[in-house]
Scaffold this active site. Structure first.
Site, short mmCIF file in Angstrom:
data_model
loop_
_atom_site.label_atom_id
_atom_site.label_comp_id
_atom_site.label_asym_id
_atom_site.label_seq_id
_atom_site.Cartn_x
_atom_site.Cartn_y
_atom_site.Cartn_z
CB CYS A 1 42.26 -40.25 -53.02
SG CYS A 1 44.00 -40.35 -53.48
CG HIS B 1 43.08 -36.00 -50.53
ND1 HIS B 1 42.40 -36.92 -49.77
CD2 HIS B 1 44.12 -36.66 -51.09
CE1 HIS B 1 43.01 -38.10 -49.86
NE2 HIS B 1 44.06 -37.96 -50.65
CD GLU C 1 39.72 -34.80 -48.50
OE1 GLU C 1 39.35 -34.60 -49.67
OE2 GLU C 1 40.46 -35.75 -48.18
N1 GLN Z 1 46.11 -45.96 -52.00
C1 GLN Z 1 45.86 -45.10 -53.09
C2 GLN Z 1 47.14 -44.53 -53.69
O1 GLN Z 1 48.16 -44.52 -53.07
C3 GLN Z 1 44.91 -43.97 -52.71
C4 GLN Z 1 45.47 -43.03 -51.68
C5 GLN Z 1 44.44 -42.12 -51.09
O2 GLN Z 1 43.25 -42.41 -51.08
N2 GLN Z 1 44.87 -41.02 -50.53
O3 GLN Z 1 47.14 -44.08 -54.81
#
Ligand code: GLN
Length: 543
Positions: free
Chosen positions: A389, A514, A516
């Site tokens: 992310c 994600h 994970e």
């Molecule tokens: N801050 C970033 C976004 O909102 C990444 C979010 C995250 O790592 N879950 O896109």
């Protein structure tokens, strides 16, 4: 609350409450019990009731509440749901986590609609009715419904949940409900003995609320002597066989199901329900645990992030490494590095001896430049890299700056300029309120054949869970691609870049989702498994 109608199964309810203090591993114990029952051939679901007033943990800082666990249907839930999914080995949904905030929200909205027809709206029965309808949402769908009540008995906040538990006991009776209570039995060094008083008080408090525990799970540092268990049984009015000691595990929390099985928890539960005890199949699980306990290899992975003081903030990532490690017969040592301490000058020495680096998810600009500096070093020095992310977004910024030569490249989350290679998605630009408004939940993604990720997944169509507002900006896509950034995973309509990787590097993968959150015990997640393989190869190269 949407109702799921089904009356096929004769559902039995197992409540789990916590006493004395928090952090005793109630979530792990509940998850372990769900696994045991599943491995006896039952259909099982498990639910968490959280006493806080936030509607969900999505708006909370990870230091407050640890990681936010996202389900396929896009609910932002308590991290215990992660344990449940990892142990139970299947996906749960928004109906598996309920908060005081949601309960009151629903009741107050109904009151505004005139639902209560002139009545005074009260905790009993209106709040408790709402809680009970949530607890019973899976009624008839599963053989066993496990309900973990968050917090510690005695807290003001959890009272309506305990009252609902009491009412369900009364309504359904002993053939359909049992109450487990998890407590703590401390060892007092100066006295040279284990003390039962905190457990006695906790059970007394629970009984004042009208809930009588059937089984006590007594957490302790070491084994609890028989005499101590007898004393607890006598003072707490629980039969002796139902006082189970659950000492700290030496190696891994994945051993807890084996411990509870050995202590006969499943037999006790069956006896209480007057049911026959089926065979318990724990062989695959035990093999998985043994691989964790006695691995052949060992690698060092750095996890770069900003919540490094609190490991719960990266719970699912740390667990995914344990799963992937066990599949690779490898102990994965994780070093958490605070990105605020990283710079171009010190990155080489801080990453010395590391065989792979994961740059983790996050929000806000603190520590971003440290992440970008370390990604440059990782890319140039052929160290396996896994960006999740925000970690993927930082990899794109680094690539844009140092390979494409866009020196002001940035994300509009940190600096709005003409070179926002990472930018807000269009629908996000209209959003003003914070709770539950990110891109949340599972989305399909199509992989490019012959890419690193396609080789890892061994299929081209995947579903992964998201939680973010920003995306790779398509205006820069061509320029990035021409310089060698491979867009190896796209949304099926091709509009969103979900995965990037680079060629001529042993393993450099960034994912917008994600992974994970979908790593399960025993089976692990393809990307984590492949990343650990790359780290093992890196280690061979160094030696
Ligand atoms: N801050 C970033 C976004 O909102 C990444 C979010 C995250 O790592 N879950 O896109």
């Amino acid at each position: 609350m949407q109702k799921i109608q089904n009356t096929d199964k004769d559902s039995r309810y197992i409540f789990i409450t916590g006493g004395v203090l928090s952090s005793l591993g109630k979530g792990i114990a509940s998850a372990s019990l769900s696994l045991i029952l599943k491995q006896m051939g039952y259909s099982v679901t498990i639910m968490k009731l959280d006493p806080y007033i936030n509607v969900d943990p999505g708006t909370m800082n990870p230091y407050q509440h640890g990681e936010v666990f996202v389900t396929d249907d896009g609910a932002e839930t308590d991290l215990d749901l992660g344990h449940y999914e990892r142990y139970l080995g299947r996906s749960l949904n928004k109906n598996n986590n309920h908060t005081t905030g949601q309960v009151y929200f629903e009741v107050i909205s109904k009151e505004r609609r005139g639902h209560y027809l002139g009545k005074t709206v009260q905790v009993i029965p209106h709040i408790t009715d709402e809680i009970k309808s949530r607890i019973k949402i899976f009624h008839g769908l599963y053989d066993f419904i496990i309900i973990e009540i968050g917090g510690t008995v005695g807290d003001i906040e959890s009272l309506p949940f305990l009252e609902s538990q009491r009412q369900i006991n009364l309504e359904l009776g002993w053939r359909h409900v049992i109450n487990l209570h998890l407590t703590y039995v401390p060892y007092i060094k100066s006295a040279g003995e284990m003390k039962t008083k905190p457990t006695q008080h906790s059970v007394k408090t629970l009984m004042e609320y009208g809930v009588k525990p059937d089984v006590l799970l007594c957490r302790s540092e070491t084994k609890i002597l028989k005499e101590v268990r007898q004393k607890i049984a006598l003072f707490c009015s629980v039969d002796e066989n139902s006082v189970i000691d659950v000492p700290d595990v030496e190696h891994t929390i994945y051993e807890v199901p084996n411990i509870l099985a050995k202590r006969g928890l499943a037999e006790i539960i069956h006896k209480k329900f007057d049911m026959k005890v089926p065979h318990l199949e724990l062989e695959t699980w035990t093999k998985f645990v043994n691989r964790i306990k006695h691995p052949k290899y060992e690698v060092n992975i750095a996890l770069i992030g900003k919540y490094t003081q609190y490991r719960d903030a990266y719970k699912s990532i740390l667990e995914a490494f344990i799963h992937a490690g066990s599949i690779n017969n490898t102990r994965v040592n994780i070093e958490l590095i605070n990105s605020e301490n990283l710079s171009e000058e010190n990155v080489e020495s801080l990453l010395n001896g590391v065989h792979g680096v994961l740059v983790g998810p996050g929000f806000g600009n603190r520590g971003i430049e440290g992440k970008i500096a370390s990604i440059k070093y990782i890319r140039e020095n052929n160290i396996p890299f896994f960006g999740i992310c925000l970690g993927m977004q930082c990899a794109v910024i680094e690539f844009a700056r140092n390979v494409c030569g866009i020196k002001d490249a940035n994300s509009s989350e940190f600096e709005k300029n003409d070179f926002n290679v990472i930018d807000l998605m269009d629908e996000q630009k209209k959003i003003t309120s914070k709770g539950g408004t990110m891109r949340l939940g599972a989305y399909p993604c199509t992989l490019k054949a012959d890419s690193k990720v396609a080789n890892a997944y061994m299929e081209l169509n995947i579903f992964e869970r998201h939680r973010h507002r920003y995306e790779l900006n398509n205006n820069f896509r061509e320029q990035l691609e021409n310089s060698g950034l491979v867009m190896s995973g796209l949304s099926p309509d091709g509009k969103l870049v979900e995965i990037i990787e680079i060629k001529n590097h042993p393993w450099f993968v960034g994912v917008q989702f994600h992974p994970e959150l979908k790593s399960r015990a025993v089976t692990g997640h393809p990307l984590f498994i492949s990343f650990i393989k790359a780290a093992l190869n890196k280690q061979k190269d160094i030696n």
